[in-house]
Every structure is written in structure tokens, then in C-alpha cells.
Design a protein around this motif. Sequence first.
Motif, PDB file in Angstrom:
ATOM      1  N   ASN A 179      37.458  37.729  45.589  1.00  0.00           N
ATOM      2  CA  ASN A 179      38.878  37.926  45.819  1.00  0.00           C
ATOM      3  C   ASN A 179      39.021  38.334  47.282  1.00  0.00           C
ATOM      4  N   HIS A 226      38.168  37.191  35.100  1.00  0.00           N
ATOM      5  CA  HIS A 226      39.583  36.838  35.107  1.00  0.00           C
ATOM      6  C   HIS A 226      40.055  36.961  33.654  1.00  0.00           C
ATOM      7  N   TYR A 234      42.038  40.815  37.298  1.00  0.00           N
ATOM      8  CA  TYR A 234      40.718  40.540  37.875  1.00  0.00           C
ATOM      9  C   TYR A 234      39.963  41.860  37.839  1.00  0.00           C
TER      10      TYR A 234
END
Length: 111
Positions: free
Chosen positions: A36, A58, A71
Motif C-alpha cells: 500500500n 484485503h 487492508y
Amino acid sequence: MSTEVRTAKFQIGQVVRHRFHPFRGVIFDVDPTFDNTEEWWLSIPEEVRPSKDQPYYHLFAENAETEYVAYVSEQNLVPDESDEPIRHPQVAEVFGNRHDGVYETREARRH
């Protein structure tokens, strides 16, 4: 820093719960390590910020008020033992039946 990739503890379709925050969800994708933005990672308070060197999941997540996508690091997840279905609207698009707390993935997903 270790370059060893750990095997994910949880699987796609498994229902999990956050270790500290009041939400649960079904896993729809797994990253072997953090994938991320740095901005997202730095937004987590340093005293509870998880290591990047672990699987991240996820989730089609839900809490008492709403449904969303989360997340989450592996260290912050535990199996959900409630056997309650997940109400997130995207679950039906990606998954089929649920057996023993695990959703089956649909063979042919449309994108």
C-alpha cells in the motif's frame, strides 16, 4: 531486513476478525508483504504500526454501522468463530456458498 516471505496464515474466503478494532470480514486477496502507500502506513500511530514484512489481507469488512474494504496486517487478524455470514454486498459477487466459515470462490468472476 529479512527477504524471507512468510506463508499466509489465513486463506482467501476465510472470515476473520480484527484483534483490536470491532470489525470482521472475508478475505478476498492477500499480499505476501505490505503493498500500500507509504502515506497509508505512516497514518497508523507509530506505537501500533505493524511491520511491513508480513502478509497483508484485503477484506470485505463490516462493523455495526457500515460495510467497507479494509487492508489489515496478519498480526492484527484472528479467525472469526461466530459462524455468522458477512453482509458486505460484494461478497455475493466474488464468493459462492460458505462451508465451515469459509466462502468458496466463484470459478468465473466477471471484471
